[in-house]
Motif scaffolding. Sequence first.
Motif, PDB file in Angstrom:
ATOM      1  N   TRP A 194       0.788  -1.223   0.000  1.00  0.00           N
ATOM      2  CA  TRP A 194       0.000   0.000   0.000  1.00  0.00           C
ATOM      3  C   TRP A 194       0.826   1.283   0.000  1.00  0.00           C
ATOM      4  O   TRP A 194       0.580   2.180  -0.822  1.00  0.00           O
ATOM      5  CB  TRP A 194      -0.978  -0.041   1.175  1.00  0.00           C
ATOM      6  N   THR A 200       2.174   2.178  -3.424  1.00  0.00           N
ATOM      7  CA  THR A 200       1.148   2.651  -4.352  1.00  0.00           C
ATOM      8  C   THR A 200       0.727   4.076  -4.023  1.00  0.00           C
ATOM      9  O   THR A 200       0.551   4.902  -4.923  1.00  0.00           O
ATOM     10  CB  THR A 200      -0.060   1.704  -4.312  1.00  0.00           C
ATOM     11  N   MET A 204      -4.861   5.139  -7.653  1.00  0.00           N
ATOM     12  CA  MET A 204      -4.487   4.008  -6.802  1.00  0.00           C
ATOM     13  C   MET A 204      -5.012   2.698  -7.367  1.00  0.00           C
ATOM     14  O   MET A 204      -4.357   1.673  -7.290  1.00  0.00           O
ATOM     15  CB  MET A 204      -5.002   4.238  -5.393  1.00  0.00           C
ATOM     16  N   ALA A 218      -3.259   1.679 -11.238  1.00  0.00           N
ATOM     17  CA  ALA A 218      -1.826   1.594 -11.446  1.00  0.00           C
ATOM     18  C   ALA A 218      -1.376   0.189 -11.835  1.00  0.00           C
ATOM     19  O   ALA A 218      -0.187  -0.107 -11.763  1.00  0.00           O
ATOM     20  CB  ALA A 218      -1.094   2.064 -10.193  1.00  0.00           C
ATOM     21  N   GLU A 221       2.504  -0.143 -12.679  1.00  0.00           N
ATOM     22  CA  GLU A 221       3.298  -0.869 -11.690  1.00  0.00           C
ATOM     23  C   GLU A 221       3.833  -2.169 -12.264  1.00  0.00           C
ATOM     24  O   GLU A 221       4.959  -2.577 -11.955  1.00  0.00           O
ATOM     25  CB  GLU A 221       2.452  -1.133 -10.437  1.00  0.00           C
ATOM     26  N   GLY A 240       3.826  -2.452  -5.731  1.00  0.00           N
ATOM     27  CA  GLY A 240       2.628  -1.885  -5.118  1.00  0.00           C
ATOM     28  C   GLY A 240       1.431  -2.807  -5.267  1.00  0.00           C
ATOM     29  O   GLY A 240       1.580  -3.974  -5.638  1.00  0.00           O
ATOM     30  N   GLY A 276      -1.079  -2.620  -7.423  1.00  0.00           N
ATOM     31  CA  GLY A 276      -1.331  -2.945  -8.824  1.00  0.00           C
ATOM     32  C   GLY A 276      -0.411  -4.053  -9.316  1.00  0.00           C
ATOM     33  O   GLY A 276      -0.816  -4.935 -10.067  1.00  0.00           O
TER      34      GLY A 276
END
Lengths: 312, 309
Positions: A99, A102, A249, A252, A256, A263, A265
């Motif tokens: 988390w 991200t 968020m 992504a 990512e 993260g 994603g």
Amino acid sequence: MFRYIVRRLLQMVLAFFGTTLIVYALMFAGQGDPIQALAGERPVSAAQRAYLTEKFHLDQTGIGGFFYRYFDYVGNLLRGDLGDSLTGRKIGDMLAQAWPVTVKLAIIGLLVAILVGVTAGVIAGLRRGGIFDNATLALTLLVLGIPTIVLAPLAQYFLGVKLPLFPPTAGAEPSIYALLLPGIVLGSLSLATALRLTRTSVAENLRSDYVRTAKAKGMSVRRIVSVHVLRNSLIPVITFLGVELGNLMSGAIITEGVFNIPGVGFNLFRGIRTEDGPLVVGLVSVLVVVYLVSNLVVDVLYAVLDPRIRYE
Amino acid sequence: MSELETVAAAELSGGKAGSADPAARPRSLAGDAWRDLRRNPIFWISLVLVLAVTAMAAFPGLFTSNDPHDCTLARQHAGPGGGAPFGYDFQGCDIYARAVFGARASLLVGAFSALLTGIIAITVGMLAGYFGRWVDAALSRVIDVVLGIPLLLAAIVMLKRISSDSPNIRIIAVIFVLAILGWTTAARVIRSSVISAKQQDYVAAARMLGAGNGRTMWRHILPNSLAPVIVVLTIALGSFIAAEATLSFLGIGLKAPTISWGIDIDAGRTHMRESAVALVVPSTFLALTVLAFIMLGDAIRDAFDPKLR
């Protein structure tokens, strides 16, 4: 105002149950063998099968069994218990680890959108029809039209590999510098929309009565723009950027995945590739909740920021 | 009461409105828009691109004589030659031929998703806008809920359920998933233009002549509220193509042996350090196609929007 918030909350509860029911029904119920569907193409051993049957209460059949399991899942979700991924790790732990990364990435993307998008939007709005205005409009159309799956790998190749300005991938403990290029890629879409929104709203406000009054009183253009026009023009932009933070968020996945940023994603990206059903459902459920809550906060913020807007 | 007033108003102005001969009018809205469009280079560029991609999808043989499935590892990352202007990719397939043949899946998904989106949106938007009251309230809540679902996340979950690898089933699944998740914006547009159209005199006139709900809706209101939704659907077609490529890129949309730009971009990305051509070519095809549809819709909307004139 209070009634509006209550109504909006009820709507969100509806959306929450609607979405989780869809997610749940698609993943765990329906035709065929749910355990096999969960595991994808991989074989399921007898021990895993017994474990999953007990875990998801699959021995109860019928429509009652379905809703029993659904409420079980929603209850666990609300308690923050997301279960285990097929690799045996707790999804909650994976999420806690992923988390912050991200959020960091989303904030970089948002900052890029605010700094570049709003500034350029104000300039374009002040000189509507000029060269700068037309150039930025064409450029934003280009950005809006190019999908992330094109933008991310190409940026990675040209700015990371060919011209090594940025590290091409981020790795386990990404620094802010390593997150800069992915942040720009992620924020480019919001940048383009924020720019267009600022431009339109600045141009509209410039024509309004209060600007004429201010001019008539002999105020300098600088003060009119920086105090009066900006303040009123940025209301829709702020609310848009609030929604965008939620979008960034949850959106992504591609960025990512391409830039190898550990993260949420990226975990989802890997979950899809490795056919890790519980991981995908857990992450998607959380992301949907984040998305719904950020939409709610922004809607309420909108009503607070702009008292002219009356909600019945 | 208000309905009676509308009808009375229609009676009063009916004579005047009816006598106006469309041919005698100096310029119609569409005529004005067409005049604007003709002078807009962006319109022509995007139209040519759209036609080119459509031709590519329909007759890929016109653009390349190589077989996109003819892959030989001996030619891995080989340079241009043998009818392959961009050379060969990691698997030794003709990069250009694959990009040309990729147009078909993209356009199929884009066009049919847009068509299905249009059908759902027009039905829902028409019913909500025409009947108003509780029908509108209920359908608007449905729209709100579906609009609140992030498209990519929901598509991932839905497509994970489709375990079949048959190319046709996957294409149909992607089309349905995109349409089910993507119809809300178009429905809102239809709803608002139906609400404004239903106040018009010609609707009251049709009602007075005894037209039922169905006839009023489909024969009178629909043709007059279709223009804005066509623009929205053109732009949606572009974004559906992008969404299909994104899903295929993630490995849950279309799968080999179907040729999709998304799959090729993913493959090219993996081997970009050896040769980036296999990444750049399908990326360019995809970006140009998506851009063409979005720019086309944008240009048409600008031409039809009297506020900007």
